[in-house]
Design a protein around this motif. Structure first.
Motif, PDB file in Angstrom:
ATOM      1  N   MET A 123       0.834  -1.208   0.000  1.00 50.09           N
ATOM      2  CA  MET A 123       0.000   0.000   0.000  1.00 50.09           C
ATOM      3  C   MET A 123       0.867   1.256   0.000  1.00 50.09           C
ATOM      4  O   MET A 123       0.584   2.220  -0.722  1.00 50.09           O
ATOM      5  CB  MET A 123      -0.929  -0.002   1.204  1.00 50.09           C
ATOM      6  N   SER A 183       1.191   3.982  -3.064  1.00 45.46           N
ATOM      7  CA  SER A 183       0.918   5.409  -2.854  1.00 45.46           C
ATOM      8  C   SER A 183       2.118   6.282  -3.211  1.00 45.46           C
ATOM      9  O   SER A 183       1.943   7.430  -3.614  1.00 45.46           O
ATOM     10  CB  SER A 183       0.480   5.657  -1.415  1.00 45.46           C
ATOM     11  N   PHE A 189      -2.753   8.640  -7.311  1.00 43.30           N
ATOM     12  CA  PHE A 189      -3.935   7.949  -6.795  1.00 43.30           C
ATOM     13  C   PHE A 189      -4.894   7.629  -7.932  1.00 43.30           C
ATOM     14  O   PHE A 189      -5.308   8.503  -8.693  1.00 43.30           O
ATOM     15  CB  PHE A 189      -4.643   8.799  -5.740  1.00 43.30           C
ATOM     16  N   TRP A 229      -6.209   0.822  -6.620  1.00 43.39           N
ATOM     17  CA  TRP A 229      -6.366   0.451  -5.207  1.00 43.39           C
ATOM     18  C   TRP A 229      -7.391  -0.678  -5.044  1.00 43.39           C
ATOM     19  O   TRP A 229      -7.204  -1.565  -4.218  1.00 43.39           O
ATOM     20  CB  TRP A 229      -6.778   1.674  -4.392  1.00 43.39           C
TER      21      TRP A 229
END
Length: 179
Positions: free
Chosen positions: A132, A136, A141, A146
């Motif tokens: 994660m 990032s 984003f 995700w």
């Protein structure tokens, strides 16, 4: 050649442990040497392919083998050796993700492998958070990436739950898992 006995074995490790306990000791030793050798070669290829060092060298493989063999507690067939192999593959995919624009398949593969590593050996759970953080940092984003990562995390757990449900062990497994 000894096999690591865990006080609370994870589902994938208990399967592998049963297989390794039934094999002869010399074959376990050969498998252990093969896993360590493959990890060293793969680590060296990973370092050289992604230009982590400024020139190609065999030194990372030598240092890797020295570090792995320096702890007597890990000179057994241990789930950490398998998790380490999975982690090397995850790093290889993450380094390639840095160089390519489209990475949905790579992100899913990383999430799936990280969840397999966590099911193999519970202390490998921080790999999920590492992915994660890496996602990032390396990518802007994107909700789709995700979600793909989270689906990659869930798929192995879902397969394990279906298997346990099929054998009428689902409730007992999850109750013992959360104790």
């Amino acid at each position: 050649f000894p096999v690591h006995v865990d006080s609370y074995p994870m589902p994938l490790w208990s399967l592998l442990e049963m297989i390794f306990r039934n094999l002869p000791s010399w074959l376990n030793f050969l498998i252990f040497c093969g896993i360590i050798s493959w990890q060293a070669i793969y680590f060296n290829l990973l370092i050289n392919r992604h230009d982590v060092l400024y020139k190609n060298s065999y030194l990372p493989a030598v240092v890797f083998v020295l570090f792995v063999s320096s702890a007597p507690a890990f000179l057994v067939i241990h789930p950490l050796h398998f998790v380490n192999l999975i982690l090397l593959r995850i790093f290889d995919k993450l380094f390639s993700l840095y160089k390519h624009d489209k990475g949905i398949v790579t992100i899913f593969d990383c999430g799936f492998l990280a969840a397999l590593a966590a099911l193999l050996y519970l202390p490998a759970l921080p790999i999920l958070f590492l992915l994660m953080i890496a996602l990032s940092i390396m990518r802007p984003f994107n909700i789709r990436e995700w979600l793909v990562l989270l689906i990659g995390y869930v798929i192995p757990v879902m397969f394990l739950s279906v298997y346990k449900f099929w054998n009428h062990e689902l409730l007992a497994f999850w109750e013992s898992f959360f104790k």
